[in-house]
Design an enzyme around this catalytic site. Structure first.
Site, mmCIF file in Angstrom:
data_model
loop_
_atom_site.group_PDB
_atom_site.id
_atom_site.type_symbol
_atom_site.label_atom_id
_atom_site.label_comp_id
_atom_site.label_asym_id
_atom_site.label_seq_id
_atom_site.Cartn_x
_atom_site.Cartn_y
_atom_site.Cartn_z
ATOM 1 N N SER C 43 34.709 35.331 44.751
ATOM 2 C CA SER C 43 36.160 35.230 44.568
ATOM 3 C C SER C 43 36.782 36.497 43.999
ATOM 4 C CB SER C 43 36.438 34.072 43.597
ATOM 5 O OG SER C 43 37.668 34.242 42.928
ATOM 6 N N GLY C 44 37.844 36.953 44.635
ATOM 7 C CA GLY C 44 38.605 38.086 44.109
ATOM 8 C C GLY C 44 39.184 37.780 42.741
ATOM 9 N N LEU C 45 39.732 36.582 42.599
ATOM 10 C CA LEU C 45 40.317 36.191 41.311
ATOM 11 C C LEU C 45 39.285 36.202 40.197
ATOM 12 C CD1 LEU C 45 42.373 34.828 39.349
ATOM 13 C CD2 LEU C 45 41.683 32.639 40.318
ATOM 14 N N ASP C 55 44.601 39.524 39.017
ATOM 15 C CA ASP C 55 44.285 39.302 40.438
ATOM 16 C C ASP C 55 45.315 40.012 41.319
ATOM 17 O OD1 ASP C 55 43.027 38.275 42.663
ATOM 18 O OD2 ASP C 55 44.058 36.350 42.595
ATOM 19 N N ASP C 82 35.674 37.145 49.382
ATOM 20 C CA ASP C 82 37.123 37.138 49.348
ATOM 21 C C ASP C 82 37.587 38.595 49.347
ATOM 22 O OD1 ASP C 82 39.793 36.860 48.713
ATOM 23 O OD2 ASP C 82 39.448 36.006 46.725
ATOM 24 N N ASP C 84 40.638 39.708 49.846
ATOM 25 C CA ASP C 84 42.081 39.836 49.631
ATOM 26 C C ASP C 84 42.755 40.278 50.947
ATOM 27 O OD1 ASP C 84 41.824 38.901 47.093
ATOM 28 O OD2 ASP C 84 41.823 40.855 46.141
ATOM 29 N N GLU C 111 43.335 37.998 53.987
ATOM 30 C CA GLU C 111 44.583 37.220 54.005
ATOM 31 C C GLU C 111 45.760 38.077 54.460
ATOM 32 O OE1 GLU C 111 44.096 36.545 49.718
ATOM 33 O OE2 GLU C 111 46.192 37.119 49.461
ATOM 34 N N LYS C 117 47.670 42.800 46.621
ATOM 35 C CA LYS C 117 47.998 41.375 46.713
ATOM 36 C C LYS C 117 48.394 40.808 45.353
ATOM 37 C CE LYS C 117 45.585 38.150 45.929
ATOM 38 N NZ LYS C 117 44.324 37.439 45.908
ATOM 39 N N ASN C 119 48.136 36.953 43.282
ATOM 40 C CA ASN C 119 47.541 35.629 43.368
ATOM 41 C C ASN C 119 48.498 34.642 44.031
ATOM 42 O OD1 ASN C 119 46.951 32.777 42.185
ATOM 43 N ND2 ASN C 119 45.075 33.952 41.900
ATOM 44 N N SER C 120 47.953 33.788 44.894
ATOM 45 C CA SER C 120 48.786 32.896 45.707
ATOM 46 C C SER C 120 49.555 31.874 44.881
ATOM 47 C CB SER C 120 47.911 32.164 46.724
ATOM 48 O OG SER C 120 47.299 33.104 47.574
ATOM 49 N N ARG C 155 42.710 34.251 56.546
ATOM 50 C CA ARG C 155 43.420 33.357 55.620
ATOM 51 C C ARG C 155 44.926 33.467 55.844
ATOM 52 N NH1 ARG C 155 42.293 33.301 49.145
ATOM 53 N NH2 ARG C 155 44.422 33.067 48.406
ATOM 54 N N HIS C 186 45.962 27.925 53.405
ATOM 55 C CA HIS C 186 46.100 27.800 51.951
ATOM 56 C C HIS C 186 47.423 27.113 51.614
ATOM 57 C CE1 HIS C 186 44.583 28.399 48.078
ATOM 58 N NE2 HIS C 186 45.095 29.567 47.766
#
Lengths: 294, 294, 294, 294
Positions: C43-45, C55, C82, C84, C111, C117, C119-120, C155, C186
């Protein structure tokens, strides 16, 4: 498949004399490949020196490997990496070997001194590793390689450390038996007497590699007669660049201008060619929408 | 205390024309210092090229910074780091700036294009960053620097991107107002017409830096007359090394010997001097017990 | 040969619902493997967070990749990384893809937002990449992979960026056509309405991956009914460690003693097992001469 | 100015018993700071373990330092870095020390064994460094530190290596005389007998640090009575995280759902707080133009 490891292995095994050229970064590696060399020497001395560090393992193996990885990415010929003493014990050698394999580096050369190493041309009475310990490193490297053709070159520092031919042959035999694909016999004399004493006595029990930095005047046919497998030109690329940078830098400094030196140096186009710029430009046409549509 | 940041700041501010020499690794940096240059340009193009990567941010900023850190360790003169577009947005610029400060790198040059950048001499119609966004980067860099004398040079790519003097001056004013210590005006013409058009119009509102890679034939006194603050010789050290490595490598390849080139290249002693080997030998006497007693 | 890429590819393609567990460093990766998971989400986060970074691509891709490489070294199940937004343009994605392949990382998820990026789950009105540009990245990744089974997961951030089902399906179609092995849809809603709207409309044109961080209460059988291919538990391992470290640290701080917590935490032996200590001890017998003889 | 080095130095020198908490990455470091600890132990064991590597210097010092640098960036309390044996000889220690100083790491702890080290709780008859060589390392570290308050803690492994109190005191005296700011006396017994034998005999000639991993049941007041300066809780944070990750991962694996564990783990908001996300959001308002105007 013709892999880099296979290429290096057959170069070591072949009866012909081959030459391995030093490189210290990806651009010098590419230049050596383009000039026709069939293999590269990733030198501990010159990689360290390019980083401003002395040849005493001031750079860690992960720092060195980061550079050799980029060298392997940027060339298609095999790289024999100068691994100094293996940066620790058998376990460090295992880790190094595995990481080298995944980075497509074809072979590892380790020397029988203690960590941290000192350049072979400096200091008297350098300390040698025990034969048993060094053989453990060779076996560990062979056993942990992810590719059977990954090459281990065992470098013998007996002459460097003031020992005689007996010690050198004893070590060569042990290293050969432990699985080394070749031995590298080193000498700091400015003539090849120690080298030829060794090759005579060794009688081709396995391939022999040499590094004629100090005995550079020795005619190459003599190496052929001695049944040497490979000659490593171990630091000449960096040394050439140092003088060139000194000269140009001094000239620019004095003239306060680059007008007079423009024709003496590589063009920007040369730089772009050596770094795959034009390949990326072609790829842009395939993958990058025109700016208008973004 | 005379810090590197202070040196760079006064060099930019002084009325005298100064010269900044490109380096792409610690050894070329040291050579430039020893030849008398008072500041270094850590070039994005040449550092990337030495790594075998194109000048399109293929190297990440942490990779580039690792090298510039070693350059700063190995020299005592200030380094102006070519930070391309800042590798992202204002926040990336903040991180880069803070890390540069702790690594004793004296100044950051950022250019008003978009990430990933493309070399200024390649491609037509490159895309510019918005003025407002770029000013945000400049302010973010100034505010996050750990040292008040850390320098920000704002590089204007208006001419490179096909815009005219109006755009160039408009941007220079905005960047100056945002806190840039100097502006760098770039041109890909093989004459200095754009540069002098800019300096005329700009009239010394803040220091001006130039990079005469393409208009290399322009006599330096003209730069003085135009009240330029600093000239960056931006890639000549790497270009000198490329030609030298090519020549020597080809000669060794053809002759299968280094005998004829030994006198043309730096000695091993030169290499040892450039990497502080002899300083470590002195330190050994202080800190290392003799081998006998170990 | 059963490679990691092949495993991931068949997991994506299979009709069964599979689960992919987050890991942020090699030890959490190994624990997830030992608990029975068949694939890992790098995970990037959580990798950024473990490094103390937000993130927002504060960590460069080479920093992240260094960690994911160690995760791949330390596990035998496939890792979906991930990536990103791909850290730049098509060319950055090519470099990332090639390096991932040589490090035995099985797949890349990118994504369709812009670099750097965010965080979503943060910020309204995030900016999307153009479809054409993002498809260029997908094709570039597929073409540059060194292994045909290397997986690309595209993504879709349409819902995250406030767009509707039309935009989501339009993008999914384009990405599928460009070569994506799966799409990841997502949503930041705390119910799965957007997800099921998408799966209904999409009708299994290619495998669908989801990340139910916000709609965690949704019963898993509903995902099966919706013909989801894989569920990613995207950050739970790090979040578990944070609470545990907080609790233990606070308890130690207050009690000024570890006596009461010793039984609640892993033993040193557990640590040694998770880091192959005992394998090295076995290897010592093979490769390391006894201390007496050294 | 109250620097991190000054804080650590006074903590070592003070008559009060202080506690130093282990951290293995920036997020565990931040948690320890927030729970009230005044200093951190950057543990070789736990940093290695988090990277999936055994406690045998499989990670190079540059890899470890990259992580400790990020830990120092992310906290405001001093870090005492576990430098194992110093990763080589006096010269490696000098490089390590200088780089630590520029990264704002407050102190270095080195132990008197040979490189590569082995965890103190594993293996009998580990080999000690010669006193003279180890004192050379201490002096080299003190002389090369860029900050006079940078602390050197000399760790004595005499008890670990099966030697008695005589050897321990002899070494402590030598290290103190060589300039160590404190000695760390280590024991692998599950009671503090060796420790108190040492403190009795040593009689506060300089501050004493201990690591009660094995004798964890010893009541802390006894350490105060023995005039211990600092207690290091050396690996508890990682060990807490391992158990928590195991538990949560197993539960998710079995339940195929995260619904039941959501309330047991840190929230995403906790993650964002620990990584300065909200500080960046504030900064956006200052530096980032709104999307509309880009």
């Amino acid at each position: 498949m013709i892999t880099k490891t296979r290429c290096l292995k057959s170069m070591l095994a072949s009866k012909e004399l081959d030459f391995i050229m030093e490189a210290h970064n990806p651009i010098s590696a590419r230049i050596a490949q383009e000039s026709g060399f069939k293999a590269l020497w990733a030198s501990g001395l010159t990689i360290s020196a390019s980083l401003g560090l002395s040849d005493r393992n001031e750079a860690t193996w992960t720092q060195v490997l980061d550079i050799v990885e980029l060298m392997a990415d940027h060339t298609s010929i095999p790289i024999l990496m100068d691994g100094d003493t293996g940066y620790g014990n058998f376990n460090t050698v295992r880790r190094l070997t595995r990481k080298m394999c995944s980075k497509d580096i074809a072979g590892l050369c380790i020397e029988d001194k203690v960590f941290p190493k000192l350049n072979s041309f400096l200091g008297e009475n350098q300390q040698m590793a025990s034969i048993e310990e060094f053989c453990g490193k060779i076996r560990a490297a062979k056993d942990s390689a992810l590719d059977d053709n990954f090459c281990i070159v065992a470098r013998i520092e007996a002459f460097i450390c003031g020992k005689g031919i007996g010690e050198a042959i004893k070590r060569a035999s042990a290293y050969h038996e432990a699985g080394a694909d070749a031995v590298l016999i080193h000498s700091k004399k400015n003539n090849p007497s120690e080298i030829f004493e060794f090759t005579n006595e060794w009688a081709e029990r396995c391939p022999v590699v040499i590094v004629p930095t100090k005995y550079f005047n020795t005619p190459t046919p003599l190496f052929r007669e001695a049944n040497i497998s490979c000659v490593v030109w171990a630091n000449h690329s960096l040394r050439a660049s140092i003088n060139a940078i000194k000269d140009i830098t001094n000239e620019i400094r004095k003239k306060q201008s680059v007008a007079s030196i423009e024709s003496k140096i590589a063009t920007l186009n040369d730089v772009f060619k050596l770094t795959n710029e034009f390949e990326v430009q072609e790829a842009e046409k395939l993958y990058l929408p025109s700016f208008d549509t973004v």
